[in-house]
Design an enzyme around this catalytic site. Structure first.
Site, PDB file in Angstrom:
ATOM      1  N   GLY A  20       0.858  -1.250   0.021  1.00 37.16           N
ATOM      2  CA  GLY A  20      -0.098  -0.132  -0.151  1.00 37.16           C
ATOM      3  C   GLY A  20       0.727   1.260  -0.100  1.00 37.16           C
ATOM      4  N   SER A  21       1.924   1.173  -0.353  1.00 35.18           N
ATOM      5  CA  SER A  21       2.979   2.644  -0.344  1.00 35.18           C
ATOM      6  C   SER A  21       2.195   3.356  -1.396  1.00 35.18           C
ATOM      7  CB  SER A  21       4.412   2.321  -0.757  1.00 35.18           C
ATOM      8  OG  SER A  21       4.752   1.922  -2.112  1.00 35.18           O
ATOM      9  N   ASN A  22       2.001   2.891  -2.670  1.00 36.62           N
ATOM     10  CA  ASN A  22       1.158   3.877  -3.635  1.00 36.62           C
ATOM     11  C   ASN A  22       0.099   4.489  -2.886  1.00 36.62           C
ATOM     12  OD1 ASN A  22       2.583   4.256  -6.436  1.00 36.62           O
ATOM     13  ND2 ASN A  22       2.782   2.035  -6.008  1.00 36.62           N
ATOM     14  N   MET A  94      -3.781  -7.117  -6.980  1.00 37.46           N
ATOM     15  CA  MET A  94      -3.366  -8.445  -7.552  1.00 37.46           C
ATOM     16  C   MET A  94      -4.485  -9.331  -8.188  1.00 37.46           C
ATOM     17  SD  MET A  94      -0.027  -8.143  -7.215  1.00 37.46           S
ATOM     18  CE  MET A  94       0.625  -9.683  -7.519  1.00 37.46           C
ATOM     19  N   ILE A  96      -7.793  -9.718 -11.274  1.00 33.34           N
ATOM     20  CA  ILE A  96      -7.992  -9.246 -12.607  1.00 33.34           C
ATOM     21  C   ILE A  96      -9.612  -8.672 -12.466  1.00 33.34           C
ATOM     22  CG2 ILE A  96      -8.350  -9.771 -15.111  1.00 33.34           C
ATOM     23  CD1 ILE A  96      -5.505 -11.148 -14.755  1.00 33.34           C
ATOM     24  N   LEU A  97     -10.046  -7.523 -12.989  1.00 33.61           N
ATOM     25  CA  LEU A  97     -11.416  -6.971 -12.947  1.00 33.61           C
ATOM     26  C   LEU A  97     -12.011  -7.721 -14.128  1.00 33.61           C
ATOM     27  CD1 LEU A  97     -10.759  -3.458 -11.501  1.00 33.61           C
ATOM     28  CD2 LEU A  97     -11.800  -5.434 -10.152  1.00 33.61           C
ATOM     29  N   ASN A 111      -4.223   2.015 -13.398  1.00 33.81           N
ATOM     30  CA  ASN A 111      -3.439   1.205 -12.880  1.00 33.81           C
ATOM     31  C   ASN A 111      -1.893   1.641 -12.964  1.00 33.81           C
ATOM     32  OD1 ASN A 111      -2.372  -1.348 -11.400  1.00 33.81           O
ATOM     33  ND2 ASN A 111      -1.992  -2.077 -13.288  1.00 33.81           N
ATOM     34  N   HIS A 113       2.231   0.132 -12.971  1.00 36.23           N
ATOM     35  CA  HIS A 113       2.759  -1.125 -13.188  1.00 36.23           C
ATOM     36  C   HIS A 113       4.219  -0.736 -13.558  1.00 36.23           C
ATOM     37  CE1 HIS A 113       3.184  -5.220 -14.584  1.00 36.23           C
ATOM     38  NE2 HIS A 113       4.243  -4.772 -15.573  1.00 36.23           N
ATOM     39  N   GLU A 178       7.378   5.629  -8.818  1.00 38.88           N
ATOM     40  CA  GLU A 178       5.923   5.390  -8.844  1.00 38.88           C
ATOM     41  C   GLU A 178       5.128   6.534  -8.033  1.00 38.88           C
ATOM     42  OE1 GLU A 178       4.442   1.356  -8.397  1.00 38.88           O
ATOM     43  OE2 GLU A 178       6.500   0.505  -8.876  1.00 38.88           O
TER      44      GLU A 178
HETATM   45  C1  GRF Z   1       4.176  -1.270  -7.278  1.00 42.41           C
HETATM   46  O1  GRF Z   1       5.256  -1.687  -7.813  1.00 42.41           O
HETATM   47  C2  GRF Z   1       3.091  -1.390  -8.461  1.00 42.41           C
HETATM   48  O2  GRF Z   1       3.581  -0.885  -9.442  1.00 42.41           O
HETATM   49  C3  GRF Z   1       2.750  -2.955  -8.723  1.00 42.41           C
HETATM   50  O3  GRF Z   1       2.713  -3.380  -7.401  1.00 42.41           O
HETATM   51  C4  GRF Z   1       3.735  -2.811  -6.462  1.00 42.41           C
HETATM   52  C5  GRF Z   1       2.694  -2.182  -5.259  1.00 42.41           C
HETATM   53  O4  GRF Z   1       3.355  -1.642  -4.401  1.00 42.41           O
HETATM   54  N1  GRF Z   1       1.567  -2.984  -9.396  1.00 42.41           N
HETATM   55  P1  GRF Z   1       2.567  -0.815  -3.002  1.00 42.41           P
HETATM   56  O5  GRF Z   1       1.601  -1.978  -2.518  1.00 42.41           O
HETATM   57  O6  GRF Z   1       1.839   0.192  -3.805  1.00 42.41           O
HETATM   58  O7  GRF Z   1       3.598  -0.637  -1.978  1.00 42.41           O
END
Ligand code: GRF
Length: 193
Positions: A20-22, A94, A96-97, A111, A113, A178
């Site tokens: 969940g860092s993003n 993780m 797929i919708l 999304n 990636h 990201e």
């Molecule tokens: C990120 O590298 C994102 O691009 C990928 O999964 C990772 C998730 O990281 N889809 P976080 O959970 O946001 O820390």
């Protein structure tokens, strides 16, 4: 079409599965005056996700779903409607919708990636990039369609890979990028005319 008018923020849900860092970064960003989004809801496919633990310290509503069947998707669509969500940001999500879900939500799903799409779709990106001795990698924010990591690209950031990099160091470097790229891409996507 979802679009930010400048005085109303777009009600946004974030879907996660893990760290969940993003998600944290987008929540932080959404609190800025200049941000076009307002994070109203987080859904997780994993009840043990670190991201969920973090949310307990905030006022943001979070819910856990398996996301594995149509019934779940129907329930989720109802919640999204009830909370007037106009945009979904997938962040380390993780599952797929289904095509049906994406269509019912009018395709307003983004999304992130960790590769320079269209290269290295799917899992274990950094391992494959290092194995192939690539000189560059990066990250991509794209629209979600029914094919994995294949929707229209909104924004990308390219980085150089050092000889000493391994999947772990590369992942760390790209994650940092990201966190810069996702807010930028949101701004770009939501200011379309
Ligand atoms: C990120 O590298 C994102 O691009 C990928 O999964 C990772 C998730 O990281 N889809 P976080 O959970 O946001 O820390």
């Amino acid at each position: 079409m979802v679009e930010s008018t400048g005085n109303t923020k777009i009600k946004t849900a974030i879907f996660i599965s893990g760290n969940g860092s993003n998600m944290k970064n987008l929540i932080k960003y959404s609190k800025l005056k200049t941000s076009p989004i307002y994070v109203n809801l987080v859904l997780s496919s994993n009840k043990k996700a670190n991201g969920i633990r973090y949310l307990k310290k905030t006022k943001i509503v979070s819910k856990i779903f398996n996301f594995k069947n149509k019934k779940d998707e129907e329930k989720i669509l109802k919640i999204l409607k009830k909370r007037k969500i106009n945009l979904i940001c997938l962040a380390g999500f993780m599952r797929i919708l289904s095509k049906d879900f994406i269509e019912k939500f009018n395709g307003n799903i983004l999304n992130i990636h960790p590769s320079l799409l269209p290269k290295y779709k799917g899992l274990n990106t950094h391992e494959r990039v290092i194995m192939n001795n690539e000189k560059f990698s990066g990250c991509t924010v794209h629209l979600v369609n029914s094919k994995l990591d294949s929707g229209k690209i909104i924004l990308q950031k390219k980085i150089r890979i050092n000889k000493k990099d391994n999947p772990r160091t590369l992942s760390k470097k790209i994650l940092k990028e990201e966190h810069v790229l996702y807010p930028k891409a949101l701004k770009k996507f939501l200011s379309r005319t």
